[in-house]
Each structure stands twice: as C-alpha cells, then as structure tokens.
Scaffold this motif. Structure first.
Motif, PDB file in Angstrom:
ATOM      1  N   VAL A  40     -59.467  -6.382  40.026  1.00  0.00           N
ATOM      2  CA  VAL A  40     -59.972  -6.769  38.706  1.00  0.00           C
ATOM      3  C   VAL A  40     -61.363  -6.200  38.460  1.00  0.00           C
ATOM      4  N   GLY A  41     -62.086  -5.890  39.533  1.00  0.00           N
ATOM      5  CA  GLY A  41     -63.409  -5.299  39.386  1.00  0.00           C
ATOM      6  C   GLY A  41     -63.389  -3.970  38.661  1.00  0.00           C
ATOM      7  N   THR A  42     -62.203  -3.330  38.582  1.00  0.00           N
ATOM      8  CA  THR A  42     -62.084  -2.055  37.875  1.00  0.00           C
ATOM      9  C   THR A  42     -61.632  -2.229  36.427  1.00  0.00           C
ATOM     10  N   TYR A  43     -61.364  -3.465  35.998  1.00  0.00           N
ATOM     11  CA  TYR A  43     -60.848  -3.730  34.655  1.00  0.00           C
ATOM     12  C   TYR A  43     -61.952  -3.629  33.609  1.00  0.00           C
ATOM     13  N   SER A  44     -61.564  -3.278  32.394  1.00  0.00           N
ATOM     14  CA  SER A  44     -62.481  -3.341  31.258  1.00  0.00           C
ATOM     15  C   SER A  44     -62.650  -4.793  30.825  1.00  0.00           C
ATOM     16  N   GLY A  45     -63.603  -5.021  29.920  1.00  0.00           N
ATOM     17  CA  GLY A  45     -63.821  -6.383  29.440  1.00  0.00           C
ATOM     18  C   GLY A  45     -62.600  -6.962  28.746  1.00  0.00           C
ATOM     19  N   GLY A  46     -61.935  -6.136  27.941  1.00  0.00           N
ATOM     20  CA  GLY A  46     -60.734  -6.600  27.245  1.00  0.00           C
ATOM     21  C   GLY A  46     -59.608  -6.940  28.201  1.00  0.00           C
ATOM     22  N   MET A  47     -59.442  -6.122  29.245  1.00  0.00           N
ATOM     23  CA  MET A  47     -58.398  -6.382  30.241  1.00  0.00           C
ATOM     24  C   MET A  47     -58.675  -7.673  31.004  1.00  0.00           C
ATOM     25  N   ARG A  48     -59.941  -7.903  31.336  1.00  0.00           N
ATOM     26  CA  ARG A  48     -60.305  -9.146  32.040  1.00  0.00           C
ATOM     27  C   ARG A  48     -60.012 -10.365  31.164  1.00  0.00           C
ATOM     28  N   ARG A  49     -60.323 -10.244  29.878  1.00  0.00           N
ATOM     29  CA  ARG A  49     -60.077 -11.377  28.987  1.00  0.00           C
ATOM     30  C   ARG A  49     -58.580 -11.634  28.845  1.00  0.00           C
ATOM     31  N   ARG A  50     -57.778 -10.576  28.746  1.00  0.00           N
ATOM     32  CA  ARG A  50     -56.337 -10.751  28.658  1.00  0.00           C
ATOM     33  C   ARG A  50     -55.799 -11.405  29.933  1.00  0.00           C
ATOM     34  N   LEU A  51     -56.304 -10.963  31.082  1.00  0.00           N
ATOM     35  CA  LEU A  51     -55.877 -11.565  32.347  1.00  0.00           C
ATOM     36  C   LEU A  51     -56.302 -13.030  32.412  1.00  0.00           C
ATOM     37  N   ASP A  52     -57.510 -13.330  31.952  1.00  0.00           N
ATOM     38  CA  ASP A  52     -58.025 -14.697  31.966  1.00  0.00           C
ATOM     39  C   ASP A  52     -57.143 -15.614  31.122  1.00  0.00           C
ATOM     40  N   ILE A  53     -56.750 -15.149  29.942  1.00  0.00           N
ATOM     41  CA  ILE A  53     -55.878 -15.948  29.087  1.00  0.00           C
ATOM     42  C   ILE A  53     -54.498 -16.085  29.717  1.00  0.00           C
ATOM     43  N   ALA A  54     -54.010 -15.005  30.324  1.00  0.00           N
ATOM     44  CA  ALA A  54     -52.714 -15.064  31.009  1.00  0.00           C
ATOM     45  C   ALA A  54     -52.734 -16.116  32.111  1.00  0.00           C
ATOM     46  N   MET A  55     -53.821 -16.171  32.869  1.00  0.00           N
ATOM     47  CA  MET A  55     -53.951 -17.174  33.935  1.00  0.00           C
ATOM     48  C   MET A  55     -53.935 -18.585  33.367  1.00  0.00           C
ATOM     49  N   SER A  56     -54.542 -18.740  32.191  1.00  0.00           N
ATOM     50  CA  SER A  56     -54.616 -20.078  31.592  1.00  0.00           C
ATOM     51  C   SER A  56     -53.263 -20.557  31.076  1.00  0.00           C
ATOM     52  N   LEU A  57     -52.314 -19.629  30.903  1.00  0.00           N
ATOM     53  CA  LEU A  57     -50.994 -20.009  30.395  1.00  0.00           C
ATOM     54  C   LEU A  57     -50.015 -20.382  31.497  1.00  0.00           C
ATOM     55  N   ILE A  58     -50.400 -20.187  32.738  1.00  0.00           N
ATOM     56  CA  ILE A  58     -49.509 -20.538  33.844  1.00  0.00           C
ATOM     57  C   ILE A  58     -49.271 -22.040  33.835  1.00  0.00           C
ATOM     58  N   GLY A  59     -48.026 -22.423  33.872  1.00  0.00           N
ATOM     59  CA  GLY A  59     -47.667 -23.835  33.785  1.00  0.00           C
ATOM     60  C   GLY A  59     -47.312 -24.271  32.384  1.00  0.00           C
ATOM     61  N   GLN A  60     -47.383 -23.348  31.425  1.00  0.00           N
ATOM     62  CA  GLN A  60     -47.013 -23.595  30.030  1.00  0.00           C
ATOM     63  C   GLN A  60     -47.722 -24.820  29.433  1.00  0.00           C
ATOM     64  N   PRO A  61     -49.059 -24.779  29.350  1.00  0.00           N
ATOM     65  CA  PRO A  61     -49.802 -25.902  28.746  1.00  0.00           C
ATOM     66  C   PRO A  61     -49.469 -26.046  27.274  1.00  0.00           C
ATOM     67  N   LYS A  62     -49.475 -27.280  26.794  1.00  0.00           N
ATOM     68  CA  LYS A  62     -49.184 -27.531  25.382  1.00  0.00           C
ATOM     69  C   LYS A  62     -50.388 -27.240  24.490  1.00  0.00           C
ATOM     70  N   VAL A  63     -51.586 -27.382  25.069  1.00  0.00           N
ATOM     71  CA  VAL A  63     -52.826 -27.165  24.321  1.00  0.00           C
ATOM     72  C   VAL A  63     -53.716 -26.234  25.124  1.00  0.00           C
ATOM     73  N   ILE A  64     -54.286 -25.244  24.458  1.00  0.00           N
ATOM     74  CA  ILE A  64     -55.212 -24.346  25.135  1.00  0.00           C
ATOM     75  C   ILE A  64     -56.530 -24.310  24.376  1.00  0.00           C
ATOM     76  N   PHE A  65     -57.628 -24.428  25.126  1.00  0.00           N
ATOM     77  CA  PHE A  65     -58.969 -24.356  24.552  1.00  0.00           C
ATOM     78  C   PHE A  65     -59.549 -22.984  24.871  1.00  0.00           C
ATOM     79  N   LEU A  66     -59.990 -22.272  23.849  1.00  0.00           N
ATOM     80  CA  LEU A  66     -60.603 -20.958  24.012  1.00  0.00           C
ATOM     81  C   LEU A  66     -62.043 -21.050  23.521  1.00  0.00           C
ATOM     82  N   ASP A  67     -62.972 -21.017  24.451  1.00  0.00           N
ATOM     83  CA  ASP A  67     -64.384 -21.155  24.111  1.00  0.00           C
ATOM     84  C   ASP A  67     -64.985 -19.762  23.915  1.00  0.00           C
ATOM     85  N   GLU A  68     -65.184 -19.384  22.651  1.00  0.00           N
ATOM     86  CA  GLU A  68     -65.707 -18.075  22.275  1.00  0.00           C
ATOM     87  C   GLU A  68     -64.976 -16.957  23.027  1.00  0.00           C
TER      88      GLU A  68
END
Length: 269
Positions: free
Chosen positions: A131-159
């Motif tokens: 991940v150290g080689t990822y761009s900022g956009g790729m890191r953010r996409r990965l971060d959101i992907a990680m937050s979806l694991i487990g299929q949460p009903k509500v997701i909070f995105l802080d900025e």
C-alpha cells in the motif's frame, strides 16, 4: 421511509469549549446525509459520538434503533467508520489489508472477500502491491473497501476526499453514490460545498455547534431569492479543463494536448 440515525439535543464540551450545543437531525435509511461545516464546527465530534468513540454530555442518539451509549457494542456491529486519513497498513499489500480485516471480523473465506472487494473498487491489479506504493485515491478506495467488510448497514465517512486530486475525488463520489444505491446509509462530513451538492439527499449545515439549516438542496436554495440573469457566458471550470486534458482514462486528449488554451461556449439562461 424508515430512519437509520436519530440525533436529539446532543451536547459536547471539551472543558470550557462547547463544541456541540444541542444538535438535532434524522437520517433516512439508504440515503446520503451530508453534515456540512467549516473546520472546528463540530462535525468530527458528532461522528465520534455516533460511532461510539465518544460520549455526549447531554442528549441522545440512536443508530439502527440502537442507543449509542447503552447499546454501544450492538451499534458497532452495524456500522463502519472511515476517518479523514486512510487507516491502511502501508507495509502490507492491498489484499493483505482486506484479508486481515475480514479475519478480524471472523468472516468465512477472507481471501474471497478480499478479491471481491478488490474487483469492486478497481484495485485487482494493484492488490499484490504494498500500500506504500499506492496513490492517495487508491488508498482512499482501499480504506472504504475495508470499511465495507461485514456489510455494515450504516457507514460514516469523515471528510472522505480531503487531500485527493480532482480525478480521485470523482472516483470516491461514485463509490458513495453506489453505496446508497445498494441500500447502505451514508453519513458524510465535508467542508466542500460542491461535494455536498453532488452527493447528498439532505444537507445539514453545522455552524458553531448548532444546525442552522437542514433540508434537500432544493429546500436550501429556497432560503435565498434567485438572482435575475438575462445572459450568461459559461466558462469551463478548472475541473472541466483538467478532465478534458487528461482524458477520462487518464491519457491526454490529443485534440487538446498541444493547444495553448481551451475553448468556451456560450449559453443563455
């Protein structure tokens, strides 16, 4: 329409500094709700309270019908939080980050979960890279992907688009829209007016610890009288110019690559 989040009279202070002064709002299930405000308005504090990371001094809040204070464990099982900065391990690969979170959530077939999310977020080719080689956009996409694991009903995105370039911002915007389309409730905080305008079903403006306006974009527009304009020459925005020059696939547009300036059209309104 059912309600996913209810906030009533929430107050929070840090010693003598009152950050939230009686905040009230509701978020409909499966909608995108934007909490809009400048730095220091109390947006992150509100998200921390709703995600059970911080206790309010007064008032009450529920997520999926669960009280955030007395039923904090149950609330955490139904939510996910993505902070202002990507919470990814740079030493691990993208796939390893996803597998790790899937294992922590005790999911079956964590490898398959990771592969499905890599494909969903257009990260399959980069999945084996650190991940150290990822761009900022790729890191953010990965971060959101990680937050979806487990299929949460509500997701909070802080900025969620802080620090991203224009192209990466548009990618994140599309991800947020897709989440709501799939039935996920999204509460995002932002200080970018265009972000709230593009994404949100409802917008609440938080200023100095209180909600000063709350409604759809159309409802908020009615708060001000429309300006009378007889003729407008429409100039391209910087975003229009940027995307036209790089092309939608990231390659330069040969028609504009060597030109010294763009063209502009005229519209009547």
């Amino acid at each position: 329409m059912t309600t996913a989040i209810t906030v009533q009279g929430i107050e929070k202070a840090y010693k003598d500094l009152k950050v939230l002064k009686g905040v009230n709002f509701e978020v409909a299930t499966g909608s995108i709700f934007a909490l809009l405000g400048s730095n220091g308005a109390g947006k992150t504090t509100m998200v921390k309270i709703l995600s059970t990371l911080l206790k309010a001094d007064a008032g009450s809040a529920t997520v999926e019908g669960l009280d955030v204070q007395s039923q904090s464990f149950e609330v955490r099982e139904s939510i996910s939080l993505t902070g202002q900065f990507a919470a990814v391990d740079e030493i691990l690969s993208g796939r390893e980050n996803l597998v790790m979170v899937a294992k922590l959530r005790h999911l079956k077939n964590p490898g398959q979960v990771a592969d499905d999310l890599l494909a969903r977020f257009s990260l399959t080719e980069a999945g084996s890279r650190k991940v150290g080689t990822y761009s900022g956009g790729m890191r953010r996409r990965l971060d959101i992907a990680m937050s979806l694991i487990g299929q949460p009903k509500v997701i909070f995105l802080d900025e969620p688009t802080t620090g991203l370039d224009p192209e990466a911002r548009l990618e994140v915007w599309q991800i947020v829209k897709d989440l709501a389309t799939s039935g996920t409730t999204v509460l995002l905080t932002t200080q970018y007016l265009d972000e709230a305008e593009q994404l949100a079903d409802r917008i609440a403006i938080l200023h100095q610890g209180v909600i000063i306006a709350n409604g759809t974009l159309a409802e908020l527009k009615r708060l001000l009288p429309p300006a009378e304009v007889e003729y407008v020459e429409k100039q391209p925005t910087l975003e229009d110019i940027f995307l036209a020059l790089i092309g939608t696939d990231g390659s330069a547009d040969p028609a504009t690559e060597n030109s010294g300036a763009g063209t502009s059209g005229k519209d009547k309104s």
